[in-house]
Scaffold this motif. Structure first.
Motif, short mmCIF file in Angstrom:
data_model
loop_
_atom_site.label_atom_id
_atom_site.label_comp_id
_atom_site.label_asym_id
_atom_site.label_seq_id
_atom_site.Cartn_x
_atom_site.Cartn_y
_atom_site.Cartn_z
N ALA A 56 -7.09 3.59 0.21
CA ALA A 56 -4.52 4.61 -0.48
C ALA A 56 -4.78 3.85 -1.92
O ALA A 56 -5.32 3.05 -2.52
N SER A 57 -4.32 5.24 -2.62
CA SER A 57 -4.13 4.47 -3.78
C SER A 57 -2.73 5.30 -4.31
O SER A 57 -1.82 6.00 -3.98
N SER B 281 -0.31 8.23 -2.09
CA SER B 281 -0.58 6.78 -0.86
C SER B 281 0.42 7.94 0.44
O SER B 281 0.35 7.58 1.40
N THR C 65 0.84 -1.27 -0.13
CA THR C 65 0.00 -0.18 0.34
C THR C 65 1.17 1.09 0.03
O THR C 65 0.80 2.10 -0.95
N PHE C 66 2.03 1.34 1.15
CA PHE C 66 2.76 2.48 1.33
C PHE C 66 3.85 2.33 0.32
O PHE C 66 5.04 3.21 0.46
#
Length: 433
Positions: A318-319, A323, A255-256
């Protein structure tokens, strides 16, 4: 006029006037940082070897069994042995285990079962060490200083849980996992120094053997203390359903944007709860003024659950393009959760130390450490399995919802917990000087 509100708002440092307690507290500042390096290093090493959150969650199984068995036995030992001697033995054991962690990482073994096996041994020593440490504190300071002392203890623990993960996030890519384990080994010497400086702390009760009967006596005593029993139940609910830390390596990577081998986002995720807890500890001067501690615990755990819902939703939204923004929002939810959890833990520790007699305190601290440390391990297993099925975001948010529901059911089962006022059933202790 300005002095009084500040004293009520900021942490009460009166317990630090007692030299034995002060040495334990100061040494904890150092050793907790080292311990938190390992807290990050173990799941990160497992994820690096397997690239699976399910395996990271499996660390919960390998920790839970020794935590339960040795936590209960260790609590019984703390009631029949000199507590200074027992602390010395377990601190040395933790140091040796950390050294073995360093040896396997330095040798490049990359064997997940070796890591998990060493983790089990480490948790066994931890499970004996922690109830013993907690049972010592009421022998060192007066009972009316216990809320302040517990807040100070938890502030140190959470400070280390900020510094440790942040350092780990920076150090893992530069000096490697092996060095983190070695640093932990060296820093444990500070705790050993503080323990050796303690006075003799012989048992005060009539129990002479730390066998099954002594453990069962502790459970029988606990069954008569409904308030303490309820405090354990609500904490189990909070930690089993609402602790998403087994998801952090996968969330940091997928994700991050962290590499599989770990990075800054991983350290920030592990540190965020503790950052909030430290702020909660710094501004904890109001805690001794709370009379209905059961209600305060329930309110804090509900807020904890809602914070985990917010964390999971943020991860889901989140994208890749933004992010970084979502990372800071997610960290905010984790920090808020850490702050309310610190308050809850301070009240629950105080309840146990005030209600239980010294003769039973070690055994109940053993149950306490099983709940406090074992609950998150069960949570690791649950979240790891859930993430493999429904993804990290749903696993985290769904767990938070279950926390709120579970606490509501616990209040219906234990209505006396909401009525508990500070000092009810207080045990008396002589202060060791």
């Amino acid at each position: 006029m300005t002095g009084k509100p500040r004293r009520r708002l900021l942490a009460d440092t009166t317990p630090l006037r007692e030299p034995h307690y002060r040495r334990l507290w100061v040494s904890g500042v150092v050793t907790v940082i080292g311990a938190q390096l390992s807290v990050v290093a173990v799941p990160q090493q497992v994820y690096e070897i397997t690239q699976s959150s399910a395996y990271v969650g499996l660390t919960g199984v390998f920790a839970l069994v020794p935590l339960v068995l040795f936590g209960l036995w260790g609590g019984a030992l703390a009631d029949v042995m000199d507590r200074r001697r027992l602390m010395t033995i377990t601190t040395i054991g933790l140091s040796v285990t950390s050294l073995l962690f360093w040896a396997q990482a330095a040798a490049g073994m990359a064997n997940v079962w070796v890591v998990l096996g060493l983790f089990s041994v480490q948790q066994a020593f931890f499970a004996v060490n922690q109830p013993t440490r907690a049972a010592i504190i009421p022998r060192l300071i007066p009972g009316d200083q216990l809320p302040a002392a517990n807040s100070l203890n938890m502030t140190v623990v959470q400070f280390g849980a900020i510094a440790g993960p942040l350092l780990a996030g920076v150090l893992i890519p530069t000096i490697g996992l092996a060095s983190l384990y070695l640093i932990d080994t060296v820093l444990l010497m500070a705790t050993l120094w503080a323990v050796l400086a303690l006075p003799a702390l012989p048992p005060t009760g009539h129990t002479t053997k730390a066998g099954l009967r002594a453990v069962l006596d502790g459970f029988r005593y606990l069954s008569t203390q409904k308030v303490l029993l309820a405090s354990f139940v609500v904490d189990i609910v909070a930690m089993v359903f609402g602790m998403p830390r087994a998801l952090f390596p996968q969330i940091a990577n997928e994700t991050f944007g962290d590499p599989v081998t770990g990075g800054v986002a991983l350290g920030l995720l592990f540190a965020a709860m503790s950052a909030g807890a430290v702020l909660g500890g710094v501004f904890s001067g109001w805690l001794p003024g709370v009379r209905y501690q059961g209600r305060a615990v329930v309110a804090c755990i509900v807020l904890w659950g809602l914070a985990m819902v917010g964390f999971g939703v943020t991860v889901g939204l989140a994208s890749p393009g933004d992010s970084a923004i979502f990372l800071w929002v997610a960290l905010g939810f984790l920090a808020f959760g850490g702050a309310v959890d610190m308050v809850s833990a301070a009240f629950r520790s105080t309840m146990l130390q005030q209600v239980a007699t010294d003769e039973m305190r070690g055994r109940l601290q053993g149950v306490f450490i099983v709940v406090v440390a074992g609950g998150p391990r069960m949570g690791d297993v649950l979240h790891g399995a859930a993430a493999a099925s429904v993804g990290t975001a749903v696993a985290a948010a769904g767990g938070g919802i279950l926390v709120v529901v579970g606490v509501a059911l616990a209040c219906l089962a234990f209505p006396m917990f909401l009525r508990y006022r500070v000092g009810e059933g207080r045990a008396s202790d002589s202060v060791a000087r």
